[in-house]
Structures are given as structure tokens and as C-alpha cells.
Design a protein around this motif. Structure first.
Motif, PDB file in Angstrom:
ATOM      1  N   PHE A  35      28.299  29.110  12.232  1.00 35.75           N
ATOM      2  CA  PHE A  35      28.644  27.688  12.332  1.00 35.75           C
ATOM      3  C   PHE A  35      29.483  27.030  11.237  1.00 35.75           C
ATOM      4  O   PHE A  35      30.582  26.153  11.554  1.00 35.75           O
ATOM      5  CB  PHE A  35      27.211  26.666  12.548  1.00 35.75           C
ATOM      6  N   LEU A  36      29.141  27.365  10.014  1.00 31.70           N
ATOM      7  CA  LEU A  36      30.142  27.093   8.844  1.00 31.70           C
ATOM      8  C   LEU A  36      31.532  27.289   9.110  1.00 31.70           C
ATOM      9  O   LEU A  36      32.500  26.576   8.952  1.00 31.70           O
ATOM     10  CB  LEU A  36      29.704  27.806   7.620  1.00 31.70           C
ATOM     11  N   PHE A  37      31.719  28.238   9.820  1.00 30.38           N
ATOM     12  CA  PHE A  37      33.243  28.718   9.867  1.00 30.38           C
ATOM     13  C   PHE A  37      33.787  28.070  11.184  1.00 30.38           C
ATOM     14  O   PHE A  37      35.110  28.116  11.427  1.00 30.38           O
ATOM     15  CB  PHE A  37      33.335  30.313  10.457  1.00 30.38           C
ATOM     16  N   SER A  38      33.108  27.338  11.964  1.00 34.04           N
ATOM     17  CA  SER A  38      33.612  26.355  12.897  1.00 34.04           C
ATOM     18  C   SER A  38      33.799  24.818  12.193  1.00 34.04           C
ATOM     19  O   SER A  38      34.609  24.093  12.967  1.00 34.04           O
ATOM     20  CB  SER A  38      32.465  26.159  14.139  1.00 34.04           C
ATOM     21  N   LEU A  39      33.780  24.613  11.082  1.00 32.78           N
ATOM     22  CA  LEU A  39      33.826  23.363  10.489  1.00 32.78           C
ATOM     23  C   LEU A  39      34.965  23.464   9.466  1.00 32.78           C
ATOM     24  O   LEU A  39      35.336  24.509   8.890  1.00 32.78           O
ATOM     25  CB  LEU A  39      32.772  23.051   9.749  1.00 32.78           C
ATOM     26  N   VAL A  40      35.662  22.260   9.095  1.00 30.53           N
ATOM     27  CA  VAL A  40      36.577  22.240   8.149  1.00 30.53           C
ATOM     28  C   VAL A  40      36.398  20.849   7.322  1.00 30.53           C
ATOM     29  O   VAL A  40      35.774  20.089   7.664  1.00 30.53           O
ATOM     30  CB  VAL A  40      38.156  22.284   8.850  1.00 30.53           C
ATOM     31  N   GLY A  41      37.105  20.966   6.134  1.00 33.82           N
ATOM     32  CA  GLY A  41      37.058  19.685   5.331  1.00 33.82           C
ATOM     33  C   GLY A  41      35.722  19.042   4.963  1.00 33.82           C
ATOM     34  O   GLY A  41      34.912  19.509   4.498  1.00 33.82           O
ATOM     35  N   GLU A  42      35.806  17.784   5.323  1.00 32.68           N
ATOM     36  CA  GLU A  42      34.348  17.004   5.100  1.00 32.68           C
ATOM     37  C   GLU A  42      33.284  17.607   5.679  1.00 32.68           C
ATOM     38  O   GLU A  42      31.978  17.590   5.120  1.00 32.68           O
ATOM     39  CB  GLU A  42      34.612  15.479   5.417  1.00 32.68           C
ATOM     40  N   ALA A  43      33.420  18.002   6.918  1.00 30.22           N
ATOM     41  CA  ALA A  43      32.189  18.421   7.635  1.00 30.22           C
ATOM     42  C   ALA A  43      31.692  19.981   7.094  1.00 30.22           C
ATOM     43  O   ALA A  43      30.640  20.222   6.911  1.00 30.22           O
ATOM     44  CB  ALA A  43      32.730  18.694   9.118  1.00 30.22           C
ATOM     45  N   LYS A  44      32.655  20.669   6.746  1.00 28.96           N
ATOM     46  CA  LYS A  44      32.249  21.924   5.812  1.00 28.96           C
ATOM     47  C   LYS A  44      31.712  21.643   4.624  1.00 28.96           C
ATOM     48  O   LYS A  44      30.487  22.233   4.082  1.00 28.96           O
ATOM     49  CB  LYS A  44      33.378  22.683   5.551  1.00 28.96           C
ATOM     50  N   ARG A  45      32.225  20.454   3.668  1.00 29.90           N
ATOM     51  CA  ARG A  45      31.501  20.194   2.581  1.00 29.90           C
ATOM     52  C   ARG A  45      29.985  19.669   2.844  1.00 29.90           C
ATOM     53  O   ARG A  45      29.220  19.843   2.191  1.00 29.90           O
ATOM     54  CB  ARG A  45      32.280  19.164   1.855  1.00 29.90           C
ATOM     55  N   TRP A  46      29.975  18.976   4.017  1.00 33.92           N
ATOM     56  CA  TRP A  46      28.722  18.388   4.337  1.00 33.92           C
ATOM     57  C   TRP A  46      27.757  19.428   4.501  1.00 33.92           C
ATOM     58  O   TRP A  46      26.507  19.325   4.007  1.00 33.92           O
ATOM     59  CB  TRP A  46      28.834  17.462   5.317  1.00 33.92           C
ATOM     60  N   LEU A  47      27.932  20.596   5.270  1.00 34.19           N
ATOM     61  CA  LEU A  47      27.056  21.680   5.547  1.00 34.19           C
ATOM     62  C   LEU A  47      26.862  22.068   4.225  1.00 34.19           C
ATOM     63  O   LEU A  47      25.593  22.690   3.974  1.00 34.19           O
ATOM     64  CB  LEU A  47      27.643  22.758   6.656  1.00 34.19           C
ATOM     65  N   HIS A  48      27.814  22.471   3.359  1.00 34.49           N
ATOM     66  CA  HIS A  48      27.494  22.955   2.029  1.00 34.49           C
ATOM     67  C   HIS A  48      26.536  22.319   1.193  1.00 34.49           C
ATOM     68  O   HIS A  48      25.755  22.771   0.078  1.00 34.49           O
ATOM     69  CB  HIS A  48      28.703  23.331   1.378  1.00 34.49           C
ATOM     70  N   SER A  49      26.019  20.929   1.391  1.00 30.94           N
ATOM     71  CA  SER A  49      25.508  19.915   0.709  1.00 30.94           C
ATOM     72  C   SER A  49      23.990  20.495   0.859  1.00 30.94           C
ATOM     73  O   SER A  49      23.150  20.263   0.136  1.00 30.94           O
ATOM     74  CB  SER A  49      25.600  18.577   0.997  1.00 30.94           C
ATOM     75  N   PHE A  50      23.701  21.050   1.889  1.00 32.35           N
ATOM     76  CA  PHE A  50      22.171  21.546   2.320  1.00 32.35           C
ATOM     77  C   PHE A  50      22.185  22.834   1.488  1.00 32.35           C
ATOM     78  O   PHE A  50      22.689  23.920   1.756  1.00 32.35           O
ATOM     79  CB  PHE A  50      22.254  21.816   3.821  1.00 32.35           C
ATOM     80  N   LYS A  51      21.441  22.919   0.377  1.00 35.62           N
ATOM     81  CA  LYS A  51      21.124  24.146  -0.448  1.00 35.62           C
ATOM     82  C   LYS A  51      20.188  25.168   0.068  1.00 35.62           C
ATOM     83  O   LYS A  51      19.224  24.974   0.961  1.00 35.62           O
ATOM     84  CB  LYS A  51      20.364  23.635  -1.734  1.00 35.62           C
ATOM     85  N   GLY A  52      20.666  26.403  -0.150  1.00 32.82           N
ATOM     86  CA  GLY A  52      19.645  27.596   0.139  1.00 32.82           C
ATOM     87  C   GLY A  52      19.545  27.540   1.795  1.00 32.82           C
ATOM     88  O   GLY A  52      20.273  27.429   2.409  1.00 32.82           O
ATOM     89  N   ASN A  53      18.328  27.872   2.030  1.00 33.68           N
ATOM     90  CA  ASN A  53      17.826  27.878   3.491  1.00 33.68           C
ATOM     91  C   ASN A  53      17.242  26.712   4.031  1.00 33.68           C
ATOM     92  O   ASN A  53      16.147  26.773   4.857  1.00 33.68           O
ATOM     93  CB  ASN A  53      16.958  28.969   3.795  1.00 33.68           C
ATOM     94  N   SER A  54      17.671  25.341   3.429  1.00 30.15           N
ATOM     95  CA  SER A  54      16.926  24.356   3.858  1.00 30.15           C
ATOM     96  C   SER A  54      17.153  23.883   5.309  1.00 30.15           C
ATOM     97  O   SER A  54      16.087  23.277   5.921  1.00 30.15           O
ATOM     98  CB  SER A  54      17.566  22.991   3.044  1.00 30.15           C
ATOM     99  N   LEU A  55      18.171  24.429   6.225  1.00 26.52           N
ATOM    100  CA  LEU A  55      18.058  24.422   7.376  1.00 26.52           C
ATOM    101  C   LEU A  55      17.938  25.614   8.011  1.00 26.52           C
ATOM    102  O   LEU A  55      18.551  26.528   7.917  1.00 26.52           O
ATOM    103  CB  LEU A  55      19.554  24.047   7.778  1.00 26.52           C
ATOM    104  N   LYS A  56      16.675  25.902   8.786  1.00 28.41           N
ATOM    105  CA  LYS A  56      16.104  27.024   9.149  1.00 28.41           C
ATOM    106  C   LYS A  56      16.279  27.306  10.660  1.00 28.41           C
ATOM    107  O   LYS A  56      16.180  28.335  11.047  1.00 28.41           O
ATOM    108  CB  LYS A  56      14.686  27.203   8.719  1.00 28.41           C
TER     109      LYS A  56
END
Length: 84
Positions: A35-56
Motif C-alpha cells: 500500500f505504501l507504494f501506491s501513495l505519494v506526497g502527503e498521503a505517503k507521509r501520513w502512512l509513515h506517521s503510523f509507527k511500527g506495526n500499529s496498523l495490523k
């Protein structure tokens, strides 16, 4: 992007992911990894804001993604615009 439809993004992403099959790897794991590779810019930064495996789970990712990029307020605005 404001003019992008997050539902369409998810639909296209899932269609692409469904073309990838790896023995003994569940579809959900493939989606979570890619999923990370489908995002760009702000959306990618948003996903990176979830640390570790917080989205399981994939469901958690979808829920948070839609809440962020298609908030309930937009749904309400759309309903009002349709009813006018």
C-alpha cells in the motif's frame, strides 16, 4: 490530492494486488506491504506517521485512509448537495 477519489484509489490498488500471488502469503499481507507504494506526497507521509506495526490489518488501513481522505464531513456535504 483533493481531486482524487480515495475509493477509486483503493479499488485500483486491490485490482493490482489481486494480480500478485505468493505461496503461503495471505492477500491481506500483500496489501499491507504494497500500500505504501501506491501513495505519494502527503498521503505517503501520513502512512509513515503510523509507527511500527500499529496498523495490523488491511481493514484498519482502509478505515483510517478513508477517514483521513474522505472524512464524514465530506459525506455530509455531498448528501446536502444532492438533496438541494
Amino acid at each position: 490530492m483533493p481531486n482524487k477519489d480515495p475509493y477509486a484509489h483503493l479499488e485500483t490498488f486491490i485490482e493490482i494486488c489481486n494480480t500478485v500471488k505468493i505461496a503461503s502469503v495471505p492477500d491481506e499481507a500483500i496489501r499491507l506491504i504494497l500500500f505504501l507504494f501506491s501513495l505519494v506526497g502527503e498521503a505517503k507521509r501520513w502512512l509513515h506517521s503510523f509507527k511500527g506495526n500499529s496498523l495490523k490489518t488491511w481493514e484498519e488501513v482502509v478505515e483510517k485512509f478513508l477517514k483521513k481522505y474522505f472524512p464524514e464531513s465530506k459525506t455530509a456535504e455531498g448528501k446536502v448537495a444532492i438533496s438541494e
